[in-house]
Design a protein around this motif. Structure first.
Motif, PDB file in Angstrom:
ATOM      1  N   CYS A  95      60.831  32.089  26.380  1.00 44.05           N
ATOM      2  CA  CYS A  95      60.217  30.820  26.008  1.00 44.05           C
ATOM      3  C   CYS A  95      61.161  29.653  26.282  1.00 44.05           C
ATOM      4  CB  CYS A  95      59.834  30.814  24.533  1.00 44.05           C
ATOM      5  SG  CYS A  95      58.422  31.848  24.188  1.00 44.05           S
ATOM      6  N   THR A  96      62.453  29.864  26.030  1.00 36.31           N
ATOM      7  CA  THR A  96      63.423  28.801  26.286  1.00 36.31           C
ATOM      8  C   THR A  96      63.434  28.446  27.765  1.00 36.31           C
ATOM      9  OG1 THR A  96      64.751  29.811  24.560  1.00 36.31           O
ATOM     10  CG2 THR A  96      65.795  28.091  25.837  1.00 36.31           C
ATOM     11  N   ASN A  97      63.400  29.484  28.615  1.00 34.61           N
ATOM     12  CA  ASN A  97      63.380  29.219  30.051  1.00 34.61           C
ATOM     13  C   ASN A  97      62.124  28.469  30.462  1.00 34.61           C
ATOM     14  OD1 ASN A  97      65.830  30.381  30.449  1.00 34.61           O
ATOM     15  ND2 ASN A  97      65.012  32.388  31.002  1.00 34.61           N
ATOM     16  N   VAL A  98      60.984  28.903  29.922  1.00 38.49           N
ATOM     17  CA  VAL A  98      59.733  28.215  30.260  1.00 38.49           C
ATOM     18  C   VAL A  98      59.793  26.764  29.783  1.00 38.49           C
ATOM     19  CG1 VAL A  98      57.262  28.134  29.849  1.00 38.49           C
ATOM     20  CG2 VAL A  98      58.368  30.320  30.232  1.00 38.49           C
ATOM     21  N   LEU A  99      60.299  26.587  28.564  1.00 37.10           N
ATOM     22  CA  LEU A  99      60.360  25.254  27.969  1.00 37.10           C
ATOM     23  C   LEU A  99      61.244  24.332  28.798  1.00 37.10           C
ATOM     24  CD1 LEU A  99      58.969  24.244  25.431  1.00 37.10           C
ATOM     25  CD2 LEU A  99      61.093  24.590  24.186  1.00 37.10           C
ATOM     26  N   SER A 100      62.344  24.883  29.341  1.00 37.87           N
ATOM     27  CA  SER A 100      63.235  24.017  30.118  1.00 37.87           C
ATOM     28  C   SER A 100      62.606  23.649  31.456  1.00 37.87           C
ATOM     29  CB  SER A 100      64.584  24.694  30.332  1.00 37.87           C
ATOM     30  OG  SER A 100      64.432  25.806  31.171  1.00 37.87           O
ATOM     31  N   GLY A 101      61.566  24.376  31.859  1.00 34.15           N
ATOM     32  CA  GLY A 101      60.900  24.037  33.112  1.00 34.15           C
ATOM     33  C   GLY A 101      59.676  23.156  32.923  1.00 34.15           C
ATOM     34  N   VAL A 102      59.322  22.868  31.671  1.00 29.03           N
ATOM     35  CA  VAL A 102      58.144  22.027  31.435  1.00 29.03           C
ATOM     36  C   VAL A 102      58.421  20.617  31.954  1.00 29.03           C
ATOM     37  CG1 VAL A 102      56.821  20.887  29.620  1.00 29.03           C
ATOM     38  CG2 VAL A 102      57.268  23.318  29.468  1.00 29.03           C
ATOM     39  N   LEU A 127      65.634  16.340  15.287  1.00 27.01           N
ATOM     40  CA  LEU A 127      64.590  17.366  15.288  1.00 27.01           C
ATOM     41  C   LEU A 127      65.053  18.627  15.997  1.00 27.01           C
ATOM     42  CD1 LEU A 127      61.454  15.198  16.099  1.00 27.01           C
ATOM     43  CD2 LEU A 127      62.009  16.305  13.932  1.00 27.01           C
ATOM     44  N   SER A 128      65.761  18.462  17.134  1.00 29.32           N
ATOM     45  CA  SER A 128      66.007  19.630  17.982  1.00 29.32           C
ATOM     46  C   SER A 128      67.292  20.369  17.627  1.00 29.32           C
ATOM     47  CB  SER A 128      66.037  19.217  19.456  1.00 29.32           C
ATOM     48  OG  SER A 128      67.017  18.233  19.666  1.00 29.32           O
ATOM     49  N   VAL A 129      68.315  19.677  17.094  1.00 28.08           N
ATOM     50  CA  VAL A 129      69.590  20.360  16.864  1.00 28.08           C
ATOM     51  C   VAL A 129      69.494  21.449  15.786  1.00 28.08           C
ATOM     52  CG1 VAL A 129      71.979  20.069  16.129  1.00 28.08           C
ATOM     53  CG2 VAL A 129      70.997  18.494  17.760  1.00 28.08           C
ATOM     54  N   PRO A 130      68.987  21.145  14.568  1.00 23.13           N
ATOM     55  CA  PRO A 130      68.913  22.219  13.578  1.00 23.13           C
ATOM     56  C   PRO A 130      68.038  23.372  14.062  1.00 23.13           C
ATOM     57  CG  PRO A 130      68.303  20.094  12.617  1.00 23.13           C
ATOM     58  CD  PRO A 130      68.441  19.881  14.077  1.00 23.13           C
ATOM     59  N   PHE A 131      66.906  23.014  14.636  1.00 22.32           N
ATOM     60  CA  PHE A 131      65.972  24.016  15.134  1.00 22.32           C
ATOM     61  C   PHE A 131      66.635  24.896  16.196  1.00 22.32           C
ATOM     62  CE2 PHE A 131      62.214  25.737  16.996  1.00 22.32           C
ATOM     63  CZ  PHE A 131      61.263  25.674  15.992  1.00 22.32           C
ATOM     64  N   GLY A 132      67.288  24.235  17.171  1.00 16.69           N
ATOM     65  CA  GLY A 132      67.896  24.974  18.272  1.00 16.69           C
ATOM     66  C   GLY A 132      69.045  25.850  17.803  1.00 16.69           C
ATOM     67  N   LEU A 179      64.684  32.109   7.760  1.00 18.12           N
ATOM     68  CA  LEU A 179      64.633  30.782   8.369  1.00 18.12           C
ATOM     69  C   LEU A 179      64.921  30.876   9.866  1.00 18.12           C
ATOM     70  CD1 LEU A 179      64.260  27.827   7.421  1.00 18.12           C
ATOM     71  CD2 LEU A 179      66.746  27.630   7.398  1.00 18.12           C
ATOM     72  N   THR A 180      65.953  31.656  10.210  1.00 16.22           N
ATOM     73  CA  THR A 180      66.263  31.787  11.641  1.00 16.22           C
ATOM     74  C   THR A 180      65.134  32.510  12.369  1.00 16.22           C
ATOM     75  OG1 THR A 180      67.473  33.847  11.340  1.00 16.22           O
ATOM     76  CG2 THR A 180      68.754  31.814  11.256  1.00 16.22           C
ATOM     77  N   VAL A 181      64.535  33.503  11.710  1.00 16.80           N
ATOM     78  CA  VAL A 181      63.391  34.187  12.339  1.00 16.80           C
ATOM     79  C   VAL A 181      62.268  33.179  12.588  1.00 16.80           C
ATOM     80  CG1 VAL A 181      61.596  35.935  12.039  1.00 16.80           C
ATOM     81  CG2 VAL A 181      63.936  36.423  11.341  1.00 16.80           C
ATOM     82  N   ALA A 182      62.036  32.320  11.590  1.00 14.23           N
ATOM     83  CA  ALA A 182      60.955  31.340  11.719  1.00 14.23           C
ATOM     84  C   ALA A 182      61.214  30.390  12.885  1.00 14.23           C
ATOM     85  CB  ALA A 182      60.813  30.554  10.413  1.00 14.23           C
ATOM     86  N   THR A 183      62.454  29.903  13.023  1.00 13.94           N
ATOM     87  CA  THR A 183      62.714  28.977  14.129  1.00 13.94           C
ATOM     88  C   THR A 183      62.604  29.703  15.462  1.00 13.94           C
ATOM     89  OG1 THR A 183      65.082  29.336  13.906  1.00 13.94           O
ATOM     90  CG2 THR A 183      64.173  27.396  12.824  1.00 13.94           C
ATOM     91  N   ALA A 184      63.074  30.972  15.499  1.00 14.63           N
ATOM     92  CA  ALA A 184      62.973  31.727  16.757  1.00 14.63           C
ATOM     93  C   ALA A 184      61.502  31.859  17.161  1.00 14.63           C
ATOM     94  CB  ALA A 184      63.627  33.096  16.612  1.00 14.63           C
ATOM     95  N   LEU A 185      60.648  32.193  16.173  1.00 14.56           N
ATOM     96  CA  LEU A 185      59.217  32.266  16.476  1.00 14.56           C
ATOM     97  C   LEU A 185      58.690  30.880  16.832  1.00 14.56           C
ATOM     98  CD1 LEU A 185      58.034  34.676  13.656  1.00 14.56           C
ATOM     99  CD2 LEU A 185      57.949  35.103  16.116  1.00 14.56           C
ATOM    100  N   GLY A 186      59.310  29.856  16.212  1.00 18.73           N
ATOM    101  CA  GLY A 186      58.872  28.480  16.435  1.00 18.73           C
ATOM    102  C   GLY A 186      58.961  28.052  17.885  1.00 18.73           C
ATOM    103  N   VAL A 187      59.967  28.567  18.607  1.00 19.48           N
ATOM    104  CA  VAL A 187      60.108  28.194  20.018  1.00 19.48           C
ATOM    105  C   VAL A 187      58.863  28.619  20.792  1.00 19.48           C
ATOM    106  CG1 VAL A 187      61.470  28.492  22.104  1.00 19.48           C
ATOM    107  CG2 VAL A 187      62.605  28.323  19.912  1.00 19.48           C
ATOM    108  N   GLY A 188      58.418  29.842  20.520  1.00 16.75           N
ATOM    109  CA  GLY A 188      57.190  30.307  21.161  1.00 16.75           C
ATOM    110  C   GLY A 188      55.988  29.499  20.703  1.00 16.75           C
TER     111      GLY A 188
END
Lengths: 300, 320
Positions: free
Chosen positions: A129-136, A101-106, B32-41
């Motif tokens: 957001c990445t920083n906040v997420l790593s602190g969750v 789940l996380s590798v393609p997304f990341g 797709l990359t834009v979507a995943t970037a927004l996805g993090v938020g």
């Protein structure tokens, strides 16, 4: 002439300038060095003790009728022997789901923030957001997966555990992938534009392959973290006494087994917990060292 | 001559406007990359939303009074979070009191040339690897090794200093103080690793300059190196604080889960995450909502701490 010179040197070292290191300054240095060495001593004691006890208690259980730990199922209370073959499988399964789940997304996110939107508003937002997420806190990742997977599917499952772990793995993967992409010199990108490659062609055929060591590092580091996480699995993957048969059932993991068996009042279960802890720590250290050697192999 | 070039560029534009699968793939990939970037938020919002939606009944019923109530009674549906909030903050602060001086001391030791590089680099590596040891292992070590070892000492402290309220109860096997010490040991590698990094990244010219002015090693350290690495060190402390606040397993295994506030550190206590870990299995209805409400409070607390850490570390990077 020579006599004169030595006179001058004497002048400089003894008189005129007050640059001698006085006793007070020397003592201050000695005191601080002593303090710092004491700090190291105090810090080494517990940390060394953890490693020592892991080896002592873990190894003795591992080699008590040797392969049984890896082949048998967890024993019920007051029963001798047993192992945690199902928990080893469970840890592999939940971590794999988390990684899938996380590798393609990341990686895609990192490609956006470095390749397409470097420095713009959206990539700054993603960094935040990445920083906040790593602190969750990890238990909150577990509650999140409980809310979105367990409540909708109606039961605890390996998938829910994987979702919880993926939330914790994501920031690690995004960061290491970003680092890898940034390490590629801009000449490579200019060259790609020069030969008329589209962004997609450039990223998939040149830039991503060159970043692969970094991505592998991120994945291994993320797996190392996920393998040891207990709190997010408590209410998602739960635990099971048996081998997993499907992904939509509760599943045993090494970390939850350590927790359950460490707080149980039975000596056999306690010693199994030590053996499981040793396996997990050795695994994590092996993977972390592997991650280091991977990053050392830079392509550019 | 000129007409020829114009004609060529026209065909180029035309070709670019034609349907082109390569370009289409490129566009899809970009979005797709834009979507995943927004996805993090989106994930972050989703986490907050899912906590909020399950906690909602408890938020409506108890409102802000939840933060100040000490009751936890599933039979009467009366819930509060004060003992857990207090326990979370107190255990984290005690852990920092132990871990910060120790951690910074070790970081200074490992960043200076007290030891030959051949010993120092593996030591640094070992510290970083220890940061990766799972918290459940620290918790187990606490149960079987640390608590039995430290208990006689705590009993001694209780006998001598029992008149001080902080040590007024006989030390129990599951209690606040030992939990905080295990937390301290757990966050120690984090503080050491990041503080050491920031001490090592101080520009060597500063050290050379201080030595040139005649400063001794420790004068250089205390007046030049540590102050210039200070924001990195504070950042490491804030990150460690975030970890101590959110830590679940060690606390759940060691703190005793007593739903009360006791002035004595030797008495059982509770933290938010330990409470959730212990009660979630049997909870249902409003009790589950109340647990999610507590989780929401924990998330806000760690969020504030981590954002402060980021602000401090960013300032540090700008100075460089």
């Amino acid at each position: 002439m020579t006599l004169n010179q030595s006179d001058k040197i004497q002048d400089i070292t003894s008189g005129g300038f007050d640059s001698e290191v006085t006793a007070a300054r020397k003592n201050f240095g000695k005191l601080m060095t002593g303090l710092v060495v004491a700090c190291v001593g105090i810090a080494i004691l517990p940390l060394g003790s953890i490693l020592f006890m892991l080896l002592k208690n873990g190894l003795s259980r591992l080699f008590l009728n040797f392969p049984s730990v890896f082949t048998e199922l967890p024993p019920p209370p007051l029963v001798e022997g047993g192992g945690f073959s199902n928990a080893i499988m469970g840890t592999i399964i939940t971590c794999t789901i988390g990684a899938l789940l996380s590798v393609p997304f990341g990686v895609l996110t990192a490609i956006y923030t470095v390749e397409f939107g470097r420095g713009n508003k959206l990539s700054q937002f993603v960094r935040f957001c990445t920083n906040v997420l790593s602190g969750v806190p990890s238990i909150i990742a577990g509650l999140f997966a409980y809310g979105i997977v367990v409540l909708t599917m109606g039961n605890f499952s390996a998938i829910a555990g994987g979702v919880a772990l993926s939330v914790l793995m994501m920031p690690i993967i995004i960061r290491t992938a970003e680092e890898g992409l940034k390490s590629i010199p801009s000449e490579v990108r200019q060259g790609l534009v020069g030969i008329g490659a589209t962004n997609f062609q450039g990223v998939t055929s040149v830039i991503l392959p060159a970043t692969l060591p970094f991505i592998a590092t991120g994945v291994t580091l993320a797996l190392a973290r996920a393998a040891g996480e207990t709190a997010p699995l408590l209410f998602t993957a739960l635990f099971s006494q048996f081998q997993a048969r499907s992904l939509s059932e509760p599943i045993a993991t090494l970390s939850v087994l350590i927790y359950n068996f460490a707080i149980a009042p039975y000596a056999n279960q306690n010693s199994l917990a030590w053996a499981a802890a040793l396996i997990i720590v050795v695994l994590i250290m092996f993977v972390s060292i592997l991650a280091r050697t991977l990053t050392a192999r830079k392509i550019y | 001559m000129t007409s020829q070039t114009i004609a060529k560029s026209e065909t180029l534009i035309e070709s670019s406007q034609k349907f082109n699968p390569v370009r289409l793939v490129d566009q899809i990939f970009y979005w797709l990359t834009v979507a995943t970037a927004l996805g993090v938020g989106f994930i972050l919002l989703w986490i907050a939303w899912s906590l909020l939606s399950i906690a909602f009944p408890a938020i409506v019923k108890f409102n802000i009074g939840f933060l100040f109530s000490t009751s936890w009674n599933p039979v009467n549906d009366a819930f509060g979070a004060l003992p857990q909030i207090a326990g979370t903050i107190i255990s984290a602060i005690i852990a920092l009191l132990f871990a910060v001086p120790l951690g910074v001391g070790v970081a200074v030791f490992l960043s200076e040339n007290f030891l030959p590089t051949k010993v120092q680099t593996p030591l640094g590596l070992l510290v970083e690897l220890l940061a990766a040891v799972p918290s459940v292992v620290y918790g187990m070590w606490g149960i079987f090794v640390f608590v039995p070892f430290i208990l006689p000492f705590l009993q001694g402290i209780h006998r001598v200093f029992g008149w001080i309220p902080l040590f007024s109860t006989p030390p129990s096997t599951r209690q606040m103080f030992t939990t905080a010490m295990v937390l301290a040991i757990m966050i120690l590698p984090t503080i050491i690793a990041i503080s050491r990094d920031s001490l090592l990244s101080v520009a060597p010219e500063l050290r050379q300059g201080a030595y040139g002015l005649g400063a001794t090693r420790w004068e250089t350290l205390t007046r030049v190196l540590v102050p210039s690495a200070l924001s990195g060190i504070i950042g490491s402390v804030m990150l460690a604080l975030g970890r101590a606040l959110g830590e679940t397993m060690a606390a759940a295994m060691l703190i005793g889960n007593a739903n009360r506030i006791n002035i004595s550190l030797f008495a059982p206590a509770s933290t938010i995450s330990a409470m959730i870990a212990n009660q979630f299995g049997e909870a249902s209805g409003l009790q589950k909502s109340a647990l999610f409400y507590q989780a929401l409070i924990l998330m806000v607390m760690t969020l504030i701490v981590n954002m402060l850490a980021e602000v401090i570390v960013n300032r540090f990077q700008q100075v460089e």
